[in-house]
Design an enzyme around this catalytic site. Structure first.
Site, mmCIF file in Angstrom:
data_model
loop_
_atom_site.group_PDB
_atom_site.id
_atom_site.type_symbol
_atom_site.label_atom_id
_atom_site.label_comp_id
_atom_site.label_asym_id
_atom_site.label_seq_id
_atom_site.Cartn_x
_atom_site.Cartn_y
_atom_site.Cartn_z
ATOM 1 N N ASP A 148 30.143 48.613 71.690
ATOM 2 C CA ASP A 148 31.130 49.281 70.843
ATOM 3 C C ASP A 148 30.567 49.354 69.431
ATOM 4 O O ASP A 148 29.754 48.511 69.029
ATOM 5 C CB ASP A 148 32.451 48.524 70.837
ATOM 6 C CG ASP A 148 33.145 48.552 72.194
ATOM 7 O OD1 ASP A 148 33.004 49.555 72.907
ATOM 8 O OD2 ASP A 148 33.828 47.565 72.534
ATOM 9 N N ASP A 167 35.371 55.231 75.156
ATOM 10 C CA ASP A 167 36.778 54.844 75.015
ATOM 11 C C ASP A 167 37.613 56.002 74.456
ATOM 12 O O ASP A 167 38.730 56.261 74.914
ATOM 13 C CB ASP A 167 36.915 53.636 74.079
ATOM 14 C CG ASP A 167 36.198 52.403 74.610
ATOM 15 O OD1 ASP A 167 36.086 52.272 75.843
ATOM 16 O OD2 ASP A 167 35.753 51.590 73.787
#
Length: 198
Positions: A148, A167
């Site tokens: 991330d 995401d």
């Protein structure tokens, strides 16, 4: 002499004017399948590239402040799901991602709607992006940590959990699927009539 019945008066499904004909042999299926594949491939490619850049340029670096602090770029390796949940169940998250991919592939055989193709393509591309991390990144197959790199409003996920392009695609595609369900647009391009409500 009988007049043709109005399908909406009976509450029968009617074709959405924006969709192609759902009959077998129509050009709708290959076109919509191509749309799904192109969208999924684009999302997957963008996700892989941004993760490579994050690993190359953000590893061991303090958060990069961009857009006057609206966004911070920093590398976070996430063994769990969003919001820090299921941290010790990486293998289960991998199986769920595999299940999503299989389900979308199976649904694609009935695909005739452009909007559904885009929505499913977003979810499929995002699922493939995070699944790639689960399968091939440290610490091993089915246990890999997802990369991330986007933290909004504050660094270190203080305001919102750190996330990635995959995401974002999954959330956008999921929201679009909810909208399609609410307006009654079906996977095969038909739209449920609201005749019963009138």
């Amino acid at each position: 002499m009988t007049l043709p019945s109005d399908p909406e008066a009976k509450g029968d499904p009617v074709m959405d004017p924006e969709a192609d004909e759902p009959e077998n042999g129509s050009p709708a299926y290959p076109l919509r399948l191509l749309t799904l594949v192109v969208v999924a491939a684009a999302v997957w490619g963008i996700d892989l590239k941004t993760k490579m850049l994050a690993v190359d340029h953000l590893e061991w670096q303090p958060p990069w402040r961009v857009l006057d602090g609206l966004v911070y770029l920093q590398l976070v390796r996430n063994p769990g799901a969003a919001f820090g949940m299921a941290t010790g169940m990486t293998w289960l998250l991998t199986l769920i991602a595999l299940g999503v991919v299989v389900a979308i592939i199976r649904l694609s055989g009935r695909l005739r709607s452009r909007a559904w193709a885009v929505a499913l393509g977003l979810v499929l591309g995002g699922a493939l992006g995070n699944l790639s991390d689960r399968l091939f990144r440290y610490p091993g197959i089915f246990r890999g940590w997802v990369v991330d790199m986007i933290s909004v409003f504050a660094p270190d996920g203080q305001k919102w959990p750190v996330f990635n392009a995959a995401d974002s695609a999954i959330c956008t595609g999921g929201a679009l699927l909810v909208v399609l369900a609410l307006i009654g647009l079906e996977l095969d391009g038909t739209r449920a009539s609201r005749g019963d409500d009138e």
